[in-house]
Design an enzyme around this catalytic site. Structure first.
Site, PDB file in Angstrom:
ATOM      1  N   GLU A 140       0.839  -1.192   0.000  1.00  8.58           N
ATOM      2  CA  GLU A 140       0.000   0.000   0.000  1.00  8.58           C
ATOM      3  C   GLU A 140       0.879   1.249   0.000  1.00  8.58           C
ATOM      4  O   GLU A 140       1.954   1.268   0.597  1.00  8.58           O
ATOM      5  CB  GLU A 140      -0.887  -0.023   1.252  1.00  8.58           C
ATOM      6  CG  GLU A 140      -1.917   1.053   1.303  1.00  8.58           C
ATOM      7  CD  GLU A 140      -2.993   0.742   2.328  1.00  8.58           C
ATOM      8  OE1 GLU A 140      -3.732   1.678   2.691  1.00  8.58           O
ATOM      9  OE2 GLU A 140      -3.093  -0.424   2.773  1.00  8.58           O
ATOM     10  N   GLU A 159      -3.288  10.171   3.463  1.00  9.48           N
ATOM     11  CA  GLU A 159      -4.483  10.141   4.304  1.00  9.48           C
ATOM     12  C   GLU A 159      -4.623  11.464   5.038  1.00  9.48           C
ATOM     13  O   GLU A 159      -3.730  11.859   5.785  1.00  9.48           O
ATOM     14  CB  GLU A 159      -4.408   9.002   5.314  1.00  9.48           C
ATOM     15  CG  GLU A 159      -4.396   7.632   4.677  1.00  9.48           C
ATOM     16  CD  GLU A 159      -4.234   6.532   5.710  1.00  9.48           C
ATOM     17  OE1 GLU A 159      -5.240   5.888   6.029  1.00  9.48           O
ATOM     18  OE2 GLU A 159      -3.111   6.316   6.184  1.00  9.48           O
TER      19      GLU A 159
END
Length: 278
Positions: free
Chosen positions: A148, A152
């Site tokens: 990943e 964010e």
């Protein structure tokens, strides 16, 4: 309103993992041409630019009717994924769906992407306990190990964005980066450049994180995600959740992937100028 597509592929995230997400973004260009790695795990779909003048159903899958785990206090709803005025909007609101009191939104690409430049231009809302994310991911749902790359925005503090990655299921390279003017006051550009021997994150064209350790670099092609969700339990990370009392939104003007060694696709692309950025 955008309807969901069949063949659901859930993102399997553990609670410890969910201090992840919000990905994001490989940009490789303005560099000598290099072919994609020939290994099966690094095969990549072609370059693209999506400015959301329409919703490309061949590219995007809309999450609907499920959630990522107990850490998430909302259920994905296709009704909260909308397109208008050349803008993608993901929503979060109080609405009971199945066993959750809130509804939230996520889209993901159907194809996987490898080395290159990933970039998104987006704006977030505000609110404690919420996560607005642009990221790439591959994992058990696709019968692959978990990798990943994240951007964010924990909207409890819109002055910063968290960059992060997961390597074989383990979090690496977490850092909070300043976003001048805030993620909620206007649109900002988030990008990452993923190469075989280097991974770099950029905010509005400024390098904010760089990784060269081979043990901390992704080795599998990934899907591109946008998501807006909430949590009652991840308080130390996302802040204590508070019902916003209104629909919260995340807006995306553009997303692009430029394969490593390919020409840049629009004038503002980081892939046009990365060689001059220090």
């Amino acid at each position: 309103m955008i309807s969901a597509q069949p063949n659901r592929q859930m993102r399997l995230l553990s609670v410890g993992a969910l201090l992840l997400a919000a990905a994001a973004a490989l940009f490789g260009a303005a560099q000598p041409a290099r072919a994609q790695d020939a290994s099966p795990e690094m095969q990549s779909a072609p370059s693209f630019v999506d400015d959301f003048k329409s919703f490309d159903r061949s590219r995007w899958y809309v999450s609907d009717g499920w959630s990522n785990g107990n850490h998430q206090n909302c259920t994905w709803s296709k009704s909260l994924v909308k397109l208008s005025d050349n803008m993608l909007t993901l929503g979060f609101e109080k609405r009971k769906l199945k066993d959750r009191e809130f509804a939230c939104a996520e889209i993901q690409t159907k194809q996987r992407f490898g080395y290159g430049t990933y970039e998104a231009r987006m704006k977030t809302d505000t609110g404690s306990g919420l996560n607005a994310a642009f990221f790439t991911y591959i994992g058990p749902a696709d019968k692959q190990p978990w990798y990943e790359i994240d951007f964010e925005v924990l909207t409890k503090d819109t002055s910063k964005v968290q960059v992060n990655s997961y390597i074989a299921g383990k979090p690496k390279n977490e850092k909070l980066a300043e976003v001048e003017g805030g993620t909620d006051k206007g649109f900002n550009d988030y990008a990452f450049i993923w190469e075989k021997d280097r991974l770099r994150w950029y905010v509005n064209g400024k390098l904010v994180q760089e990784v060269t350790d081979p043990e901390q670099l992704p080795t599998h092609s990934q899907k591109i995600f946008f998501s807006l969700w909430g949590s009652d339990t991840l308080k130390n990370w996302m802040g204590a959740f508070s019902d916003p009392g209104r629909q919260v939104s995340m807006q995306v003007q553009r997303v692009a992937f430029t394969a490593l060694g390919q020409p840049c696709q629009f004038p503002e692309s980081l892939a046009c100028s990365v060689s001059s950025i220090k």
